[in-house]
Design an enzyme around this catalytic site. Structure first.
Site, PDB file in Angstrom:
ATOM      1  N   GLY A 132      -3.649  52.706  10.456  1.00 27.73           N
ATOM      2  CA  GLY A 132      -4.060  51.371  10.058  1.00 27.73           C
ATOM      3  C   GLY A 132      -4.560  50.510  11.192  1.00 27.73           C
ATOM      4  O   GLY A 132      -4.355  49.294  11.200  1.00 27.73           O
ATOM      5  N   ASN A 133      -5.218  51.101  12.186  1.00 29.42           N
ATOM      6  CA  ASN A 133      -5.679  50.332  13.329  1.00 29.42           C
ATOM      7  C   ASN A 133      -6.733  51.145  14.073  1.00 29.42           C
ATOM      8  O   ASN A 133      -6.868  52.350  13.853  1.00 29.42           O
ATOM      9  CB  ASN A 133      -4.490  50.045  14.258  1.00 29.42           C
ATOM     10  CG  ASN A 133      -4.695  48.797  15.095  1.00 29.42           C
ATOM     11  OD1 ASN A 133      -5.770  48.196  15.092  1.00 29.42           O
ATOM     12  ND2 ASN A 133      -3.679  48.415  15.846  1.00 29.42           N
ATOM     13  N   HIS A 155     -11.418  54.778  14.701  1.00 26.28           N
ATOM     14  CA  HIS A 155     -10.610  53.937  13.820  1.00 26.28           C
ATOM     15  C   HIS A 155      -9.792  54.869  12.953  1.00 26.28           C
ATOM     16  O   HIS A 155     -10.339  55.696  12.224  1.00 26.28           O
ATOM     17  CB  HIS A 155     -11.499  53.046  12.951  1.00 26.28           C
ATOM     18  CG  HIS A 155     -10.714  52.156  12.059  1.00 26.28           C
ATOM     19  ND1 HIS A 155     -10.472  50.830  12.347  1.00 26.28           N
ATOM     20  CD2 HIS A 155     -10.064  52.397  10.890  1.00 26.28           C
ATOM     21  CE1 HIS A 155      -9.730  50.297  11.397  1.00 26.28           C
ATOM     22  NE2 HIS A 155      -9.477  51.225  10.496  1.00 26.28           N
ATOM     23  N   CYS A 156      -8.481  54.787  13.047  1.00 25.30           N
ATOM     24  CA  CYS A 156      -7.626  55.714  12.312  1.00 25.30           C
ATOM     25  C   CYS A 156      -7.009  55.032  11.095  1.00 25.30           C
ATOM     26  O   CYS A 156      -6.161  54.156  11.252  1.00 25.30           O
ATOM     27  CB  CYS A 156      -6.520  56.228  13.228  1.00 25.30           C
ATOM     28  SG  CYS A 156      -5.558  57.562  12.498  1.00 25.30           S
ATOM     29  N   PRO A 157      -7.406  55.383   9.883  1.00 22.81           N
ATOM     30  CA  PRO A 157      -6.786  54.754   8.716  1.00 22.81           C
ATOM     31  C   PRO A 157      -5.318  55.136   8.560  1.00 22.81           C
ATOM     32  O   PRO A 157      -4.544  54.374   7.985  1.00 22.81           O
ATOM     33  CB  PRO A 157      -7.609  55.277   7.537  1.00 22.81           C
ATOM     34  CG  PRO A 157      -8.422  56.394   8.051  1.00 22.81           C
ATOM     35  CD  PRO A 157      -8.446  56.335   9.522  1.00 22.81           C
TER      36      PRO A 157
END
Lengths: 510, 143
Positions: free
Chosen positions: A196-197, A191-193
């Site tokens: 944002g997804n 999950h890559c902040p």
């Protein structure tokens, strides 16, 4: 008093006549609402924009930061450095810069806005079928069994498929449940902040293109801003060069720090692609030779070229969640109540179709009311059969918890919030124990609202690891189909419903 | 929608007895394949051969959709070069095969399954997790 009662009853009858259905379940004041799209009732923690066309994670603050950083740095570059460079060197520089910038932006937006490969949750029928198979395997013990796994042999390697309690499915190999988005994602990478997804099967290539092109862009800007300063200082001296273009200093600083992290990340993902692994698998060391001599990656195609081609140029699977489709609000045809089997089947499909939040609240209220008054059997609307049997009290806690964690097939609850909260709790515990990969340093975002747990953005949230002597659902699965007919037996249905109602009553008291 | 008029009529008149779910077969990796094992509930409804043929045909079509061949590579490279805008006007290969599968399932339902009181649901409507077969009550249906 009597008059008042009869008046209100008359009122109710009148309202009921005016609605489509005559079941007491439906609230008398329900009008025909416009058709909803599926994204509006999506159970995961995602945000949707543009009527379901755009899909992102819940926390998007860091994504806007990424966007601003890129836009501001490139903006400054084109405004302050490019005129000088175009004059002194060649106008090709701004053109290449422009192309790179557009490519970066395009891939970033594509990564952030697309569905990463979310697996839709199981329909109530499917979940019930799986539960039944597992119950049979357990021997029908009351309490919640240990986490369920299935073993499958892929290319000579034994892979464990875990059961997701939130989504009520056995996860396909390489899929994982993201606790931030509360979805199971196929070929879950991380999950890559920053985007944002989640990064999964459907947007991994865009993510890789994004970080690759961003590395080139960062290096490009860094190199040419330095060139600008050097050339400018030849003419005017170093300090006055810096004074003339203060933006260049900012750009150099941003690019300097970005280069290390982004180029490093690109290199890491290039390695992952060439060996056909996900970040998840690499962190856990699933296929490392340290685990055993015979441990190898069963998904790899053998050579680097094929692995790269498969990851980047392979077919792009479509989204499985159909965000813009319409929710089927039509009530499927009820068969005449000849026997319990028919009723169960038809009301079940009714429930699966008309499970929206209003209905859930109404039905919960109704069930609780019905539980309070030791009455009747409302078979036409809701298959809840209430019996006051104190002899079942002894087994109550266990059975109630089973009802809580089981699928909501016997009750028209669209959103089984108790089970999800317990399963997500276990996810958090498990994630706590995971090692933090070196690259998380570059990806930590300091959002004070989130718990520190969520800062490990490469987390691999899974259920609590299963104990060694655990249940193998492989062989019993084959025998499960023979017991399916037994499930529709009204007698067992009664006890299941009774326990579900008791569970609900317990829930309401919490 | 994989239903035709006759199937809708059947649904309105008949009642659902049970649903059988054909699960995914992961023995060849993450590729979309379904188990060809014949479920016991269908024993008195349909031929084992027929059922296996249907599932095998579906498996072949899904394999074709996910195949790594020159066509998929060309499509991938072209898409990358045009910044994926090409998919605004063109369908992906996968989507084309999914349409073919939908047609196949409808055809199978019309010819083979509906007359026996069964209904296949397109797996894409279940997130490619299961092939759902709905078993209807054994009455004399639309003949």
């Amino acid at each position: 008093m009597h008059l008042g009662v009869s008046e209100s009853m008359r009122e109710c009858e009148y309202s009921q006549i005016s609605t489509r259905s005559s079941t007491p379940m439906e609230t008398p004041y329900k009008k025909r609402t416009p058709k909803k799209r599926k994204w509006e009732i999506f159970p995961g923690r995602n945000k949707f924009y543009c009527d379901g066309r755009i899909m992102m994670a819940k926390q998007t603050g860091v994504f806007y930061l990424t966007l601003i950083l890129i836009l501001v740095t490139c903006g400054l570059f084109f405004t302050f450095d490019c005129p000088f460079l175009a004059q002194q060197l060649t106008p090709v520089i701004p053109v290449i810069g422009g192309v790179l910038f557009l490519f970066v932006l395009g891939t970033l937006l594509r990564t952030s806005f697309s569905d990463p490969g979310v697996l839709p949750r199981a329909s109530p029928d499917e979940a019930a079928d799986l539960e039944r198979q597992i119950d049979v395997a357990n021997g029908g013990t009351g309490y919640r069994p240990p986490p369920r796994t299935k073993e499958v042999v892929i290319n000579g390697q034994t892979v464990k498929l875990k059961y997701c309690f939130t989504c009520k499915i056995f996860r396909p190999p390489r899929a994982s449940h993201c606790s931030l988005c509360d979805n199971c994602v196929e070929r879950f990478d991380h999950h890559c902040p920053w985007v944002g997804n989640c990064v999964g099967r459907r947007n991994y290539r865009f993510f890789y293109m994004f970080i690759l092109s961003l590395s080139f862009l960062t290096i490009f800007i860094f190199a040419f801003v330095i060139t600008h300063i050097i050339l400018s200082s030849h003419q005017n001296g170093f300090l006055s060069a810096l004074k003339n273009s203060p933006a260049s200093v900012l750009e150099v600083v941003v690019c300097f720090f970005s280069v290390w992290s982004i180029v490093g990340l690109s290199g890491f993902h290039t390695y992952l692609i060439s060996s056909n692994q996900t970040t998840n698998e690499d962190i856990k060391g699933s296929w490392s030779s340290k685990r055993g001599k015979d441990n190898y990656n069963p998904y790899s195609y053998g050579n680097i070229f094929t692995n790269c081609c498969a990851a980047l140029c392979g077919p792009l699977p479509p989204s499985l969640i159909d965000r813009r489709g319409f929710v089927e609000a039509d009530v499927p045809q009820l068969a005449p109540p000849t026997n319990g089997i028919t009723i169960y089947g038809s009301t079940q499909s009714q429930q699966s179709h008309t499970c929206d939040q209003d209905q859930c609240i109404q039905s919960t209220k109704f069930v609780l009311q019905a539980a309070a008054t030791p009455l009747l059997q409302h078979q036409s609307s809701e298959p809840v059969i209430l019996t006051t049997s104190p002899e079942n009290g002894g087994t109550l806690p266990g059975r109630a918890s089973l009802a809580l964690t089981g699928p909501c097939t016997s009750l028209p609850l669209g959103q089984p919030t108790p089970p999800t909260s317990t399963s997500s709790l276990s996810c958090h515990e498990a994630a706590d124990k995971l090692p933090v990969h070196g690259h998380t340093l570059t990806h930590n975002h300091s959002n004070p609202l989130q718990e520190s747990l969520f800062q490990h953005h490469f987390l691999t949230p899974e259920e609590v690891p299963s104990p060694p002597g655990m249940l193998h659902c492989g062989s019993p699965m084959g025998h499960s189909h023979t017991t399916q007919a037994g499930f529709y037996d009204p007698a067992s249905q009664d006890s299941l419903h009774e326990d579900s109602v008791r569970g609900l009553v317990k829930l309401s008291s919490v | 929608m994989a239903e035709t008029h006759s199937l809708q009529d059947m649904r309105q008149q008949a009642a659902i007895t049970a649903k059988v779910f054909i699960q995914r077969d992961y023995s060849s990796g993450t590729m979309c394949q379904f188990q060809t094992k014949f479920p016991s509930e269908l024993e008195n409804r349909i031929d084992k051969q027929q059922f296996e043929e249907t599932v095998r045909a579906l498996n072949n079509m899904y394999a074709e959709a996910e195949k790594l061949g020159s066509q998929s590579y060309i499509e991938g490279c072209l898409a990358c070069l045009t910044a994926y805008t090409v998919f605004l006007c063109m369908e992906t290969h996968y989507e084309k095969v999914l349409k073919k599968i939908a047609k196949y399932i409808q055809e199978q339902n019309d010819k083979i399954y509906a007359p026996r009181g069964l209904l296949l649901t397109d797996p894409i409507e279940r997130g490619l997790r299961v092939v759902e077969i709905t078993i209807f009550e054994d009455r004399s249906l639309t003949r």
